[in-house]
Design an enzyme around this catalytic site. Structure first.
Site, PDB file in Angstrom:
ATOM      1  CB  CYS A   2      60.820  49.039  13.826  1.00  0.00           C
ATOM      2  SG  CYS A   2      59.912  47.715  13.479  1.00  0.00           S
ATOM      3  NE  ARG A  27      66.695  50.432  14.572  1.00  0.00           N
ATOM      4  CZ  ARG A  27      67.282  49.596  15.524  1.00  0.00           C
ATOM      5  NH1 ARG A  27      68.642  49.648  15.380  1.00  0.00           N
ATOM      6  NH2 ARG A  27      66.672  48.753  16.260  1.00  0.00           N
ATOM      7  CD1 TRP A  74      61.924  43.463   9.900  1.00  0.00           C
ATOM      8  CD2 TRP A  74      62.530  44.533   7.891  1.00  0.00           C
ATOM      9  NE1 TRP A  74      62.811  42.586   8.952  1.00  0.00           N
ATOM     10  CE2 TRP A  74      62.820  43.154   7.870  1.00  0.00           C
ATOM     11  CE3 TRP A  74      62.845  45.207   6.597  1.00  0.00           C
ATOM     12  CZ2 TRP A  74      63.546  42.711   6.658  1.00  0.00           C
ATOM     13  CZ3 TRP A  74      63.270  44.930   5.547  1.00  0.00           C
ATOM     14  CH2 TRP A  74      63.639  43.543   5.579  1.00  0.00           C
ATOM     15  CG  ASN A 100      62.956  48.021  17.477  1.00  0.00           C
ATOM     16  OD1 ASN A 100      62.805  46.867  16.672  1.00  0.00           O
ATOM     17  ND2 ASN A 100      64.089  48.191  18.081  1.00  0.00           N
ATOM     18  N   GLY A 101      60.242  45.701  18.099  1.00  0.00           N
ATOM     19  CA  GLY A 101      60.341  44.261  19.022  1.00  0.00           C
ATOM     20  C   GLY A 101      59.267  43.487  18.813  1.00  0.00           C
ATOM     21  CD  GLU A 485      77.416  31.452   3.765  1.00  0.00           C
ATOM     22  OE1 GLU A 485      77.028  31.104   2.619  1.00  0.00           O
ATOM     23  OE2 GLU A 485      77.598  32.588   4.073  1.00  0.00           O
ATOM     24  CE  LYS A 489      78.717  35.404   2.779  1.00  0.00           C
ATOM     25  NZ  LYS A 489      77.455  35.002   2.969  1.00  0.00           N
ATOM     26  CD  GLU A 492      78.911  36.966  -0.602  1.00  0.00           C
ATOM     27  OE1 GLU A 492      78.193  37.307  -1.644  1.00  0.00           O
ATOM     28  OE2 GLU A 492      78.900  36.189   0.322  1.00  0.00           O
ATOM     29  CG  HIS A 508      87.501  11.372  -4.664  1.00  0.00           C
ATOM     30  ND1 HIS A 508      87.807   9.693  -5.064  1.00  0.00           N
ATOM     31  CD2 HIS A 508      87.077  10.989  -3.554  1.00  0.00           C
ATOM     32  CE1 HIS A 508      87.390   9.014  -3.861  1.00  0.00           C
ATOM     33  NE2 HIS A 508      86.838   9.784  -3.028  1.00  0.00           N
ATOM     34  CE  LYS A 607      71.296  41.687   1.899  1.00  0.00           C
ATOM     35  NZ  LYS A 607      72.231  40.725   2.194  1.00  0.00           N
TER      36      LYS A 607
HETATM   37  C1  F6R Z   1      75.705  35.484  -0.406  1.00  0.00           C
HETATM   38  C2  F6R Z   1      74.201  35.980  -0.915  1.00  0.00           C
HETATM   39  C3  F6R Z   1      73.557  35.298  -1.890  1.00  0.00           C
HETATM   40  C4  F6R Z   1      72.182  35.207  -1.457  1.00  0.00           C
HETATM   41  C5  F6R Z   1      71.066  34.750  -2.862  1.00  0.00           C
HETATM   42  C6  F6R Z   1      70.050  34.409  -2.538  1.00  0.00           C
HETATM   43  O1  F6R Z   1      76.184  36.243   0.508  1.00  0.00           O
HETATM   44  O2  F6R Z   1      73.797  36.876   0.136  1.00  0.00           O
HETATM   45  O3  F6R Z   1      74.067  34.191  -2.343  1.00  0.00           O
HETATM   46  O4  F6R Z   1      71.890  34.103  -0.514  1.00  0.00           O
HETATM   47  O5  F6R Z   1      71.631  35.687  -3.705  1.00  0.00           O
HETATM   48  O6  F6R Z   1      69.245  35.691  -2.015  1.00  0.00           O
HETATM   49  P1  F6R Z   1      67.828  35.659  -1.162  1.00  0.00           P
HETATM   50  O7  F6R Z   1      68.109  34.869   0.184  1.00  0.00           O
HETATM   51  O8  F6R Z   1      67.481  37.242  -0.981  1.00  0.00           O
HETATM   52  O9  F6R Z   1      67.073  34.661  -2.100  1.00  0.00           O
END
Ligand code: F6R
Length: 612
Positions: A2, A27, A74, A100-101, A485, A489, A492, A508, A607
């Site tokens: 927070c 935050r 948060w 916060n915590g 993963e 990373k 993207e 294969h 996001k």
């Molecule tokens: C990759 C990434 C996405 C999310 C995916 C699910 O770095 O952030 O692949 O993991 O869009 O999003 P959430 O977790 O918000 O359902």
């Protein structure tokens, strides 16, 4: 996480507090509030929503006066709402606290305080602090002493700022495991979670350390330790960050800041949830369904993207240690494949950072229609998925601002390990095995710190490889999903072609691609599949492929075959992905930044994906 701000000086507090909250909104942003002493009493305003909602409220009901505290929340305990917003107060409205915590033992403290007559008006852990401080004030303590007495009773993490009607020209601030700074201006002092809320007014900043308590009266301040009243002579630093830099804690991007926050993220995900002596996990969010979980015979884990890779690692954990048949479904496919689910013996567990991902939400609805128990591992409290599932566990990772998920992935793995511990101990797992997992989990934060301390080595490797157009990421067993993963990373944020896969699949088909221009990142810790992985590295080397290995500390042999090695500390096999992901994140980050790309806002991505 927070954001908190406190002001004491000669100016009006409210505009400075509001400005601070806007800068701290990264935050947390689910509710906001402020309390200001107007010369005769403390008035407070609190509202669900962003800081803008508080600003609107303040326009109609201005809070005027030179001393105040404010908070942008948060949620960790209690959903985002007006009543759960900070500041929190005691039954008589004397004490006001922003926090916060997480107060781990708040339930016990709350029960005791209720017995003594306190009336609570929120679902938060924070409110116990206000009641405790008020209780000690009533017995004649000063505000400083009352805060100190209260803090010795709480377990957990906190950064707090407190004010009271009975001592209105004093602010008391303290911290343990949550950041807090004090800006020292000529005729004003500003307390805040980070310098971004301070730098507009002064660059002279004191950093409070754990177990330190600051008492501010007018423009005088003293800092002492929680346990003794001896005054600590603190250094005042001159901080030259610009404001944008300050929000990112001095890091160039939120993504890097979030990577470096991961030791803290794991601590927060574990906080109060492990009993090492019994080898058990205590997950309050699953308590209501704990009995039903005993009769679950099959689990389906559903998620998208990075969260689905965490789920795949969870599948290995749950099958190996809890003995529950588990499968992973990608949310966008789940309901179209007409899943067969038995309402008596199946459960669906979804993972989502945002708690708003449309496909994952649709999967929850599908499972509910079939009468199946739905569970969630969700980061955003009060999000749609958190509300729609029957029960769940929050990540407690704080807001993730970088579009590429980093710290939440690590916390998803941490929580999956806790769920495995819980379900395993309900079934065949011994307390000795449970204890081993619990101990290994508690070591993870320090081990992540060790990896972060070597980030310079990853920067050098990223520099060496930034010009390549294609990469493979390969691993086996727990680290096969981690290879996926690593690839997502890199692609993207750098827009470089990367494929992830299982090492054993190489021959294969994919091996046809290998040549000196197609490097492979192998995740090859010292685990039960180490030798098999090494054979695959040999196959790549035989075709002139370059190899970057993520290996266990002390593995000198790997350095003889791989072109580059990044070492991670030894842990239990099931937990290796939590450590091995850190160099993968740093590798992707440094390649992308060396290519001059905006890693926090990569092209074409959002996001929160609220469309199917
Ligand atoms: C990759 C990434 C996405 C999310 C995916 C699910 O770095 O952030 O692949 O993991 O869009 O999003 P959430 O977790 O918000 O359902």
């Amino acid at each position: 996480m927070c954001g908190i701000v406190g002001y004491i000086g000669k100016k009006q507090a409210s505009p400075i507090l509001l400005d601070g909250l806007k800068r701290l909104e990264y935050r947390g942003y689910d509710s906001a509030g402020m309390a200001v002493w107007n010369g005769s009493q403390i008035d407070a305003l609190k509202v669900k929503g962003r800081v803008a909602a508080l600003e609107k409220l303040l326009a109609g009901h201005p809070l005027e006066g030179p001393v105040g505290i404010a908070h942008t929340r948060w949620a960790t305990h209690g959903e985002p709402s007006d009543r759960n917003a900070h500041p929190h107060s005691d039954s008589e409205g004397n004490v006001f606290v922003v926090h916060n915590g997480i107060i781990e033992n708040y339930k016990t403290l709350k029960q005791q305080l209720e017995k003594e007559g306190s009336v609570f008006s929120s679902d938060t852990d924070t409110e116990v602090l206000a009641h405790l401080i008020a209780k000690f004030l009533k017995t004649g303590s000063t505000l400083e002493r009352a805060v100190k007495k209260s803090l010795t009773l709480v377990k957990g993490a906190y950064a707090i700022v407190v004010m009271a009607q009975s001592e209105p020209e004093t602010l008391v601030a303290a911290r343990l495991s949550s950041p807090l700074r004090i800006g020292v201006g000529a005729d004003q002092l500003i307390i805040a979670s980070d310098p971004s809320a301070i730098l507009n007014y002064t660059s002279q900043i004191i950093t409070l350390e754990d177990n330190e308590v600051a008492v501010i009266k007018g423009v005088e301040y003293t800092i002492s330790s929680l346990k003794s009243d001896t005054v600590i002579d603190k250094e005042v630093e001159q901080i030259e960050w610009d404001l944008a830099e300050a929000e990112k804690g001095g890091f160039d991007h939120f993504m890097l800041k979030e990577i470096f926050e991961q030791p803290e993220t794991v601590r927060n995900s574990l906080r109060g949830r492990i009993i090492v002596e019994d080898g058990r996990a205590v997950l309050g969010g699953l308590a209501s369904v704990e009995e039903r979980l005993r009769s679950i015979e099959r689990l389906t884990l559903v998620a998208c993207g990075t969260a689905s890779y965490a789920a795949m690692i969870g599948e290995y954990m749950l099958e190996e240690y809890a003995g529950i048949p588990t499968e992973v479904a990608i949310a966008s496919e789940f309901r179209y494949r007409k899943p067969i689910l038995n309402p008596k013996t199946d459960a669906v567990l979804v993972l989502s950072q945002s708690g708003e991902t449309a496909d994952t939400l649709a999967a929850v609805k599908e499972a509910k229609e079939k009468g199946v128990l739905t569970l969630g591992i969700v980061n955003v409290i009060g999000s749609t998925i958190a509300r729609e599932t029957d029960a769940g566990v929050y990540n407690h990772a704080g807001p993730e601002i970088g579009v590429a998920s980093t710290k939440v992935f690590v916390s998803q793995l941490t929580v999956l390990a806790l769920v495995t511990l819980l379900l395993g101990r309900q079934r065949q797992m011994s307390s000795v095995m449970g204890g081993r997992i619990a101990e290994a989990l508690l070591k993870i934060p320090e081990q992540v710190e060790v990896i972060l301390a070597q980030s310079g080595a990853v920067v050098a490797i990223a520099d060496q490889y930034k010009g390549f157009q294609d990469f493979f990421f390969l691993g086996r067993k727990y680290n096969f999903p981690l290879a996926l993963e690593g690839a997502i990373k890199l692609k993207e944020i750098s827009y470089i072609h990367a494929e992830g896969g299982a090492s054993g699949e190489l021959k294969h088909g994919p091996i046809a691609m290998i040549d000196e221009d197609f490097p492979t990142v192998f995740i090859v810790p010292n685990d039960s599949v180490y030798e098999k992985n090494v054979s695959n590295i040999e196959e790549v080397k035989a075709r002139k492929g370059r190899v970057i290995a993520i290996a266990t500390e002390g593995d000198a042999d790997i350095a003889k075959i791989a072109d580059n090695v990044i070492y991670i500390p030894k842990t239990l096999e099931m937990l290796t992905p939590i450590l091995a992901v850190v160099p993968l994140q740093l590798f992707a980050y440094h390649i992308a930044t060396k290519l001059g790309l905006d890693v926090d806002r990569p092209r074409n991505l959002a996001k929160s994906v609220t469309v199917e």
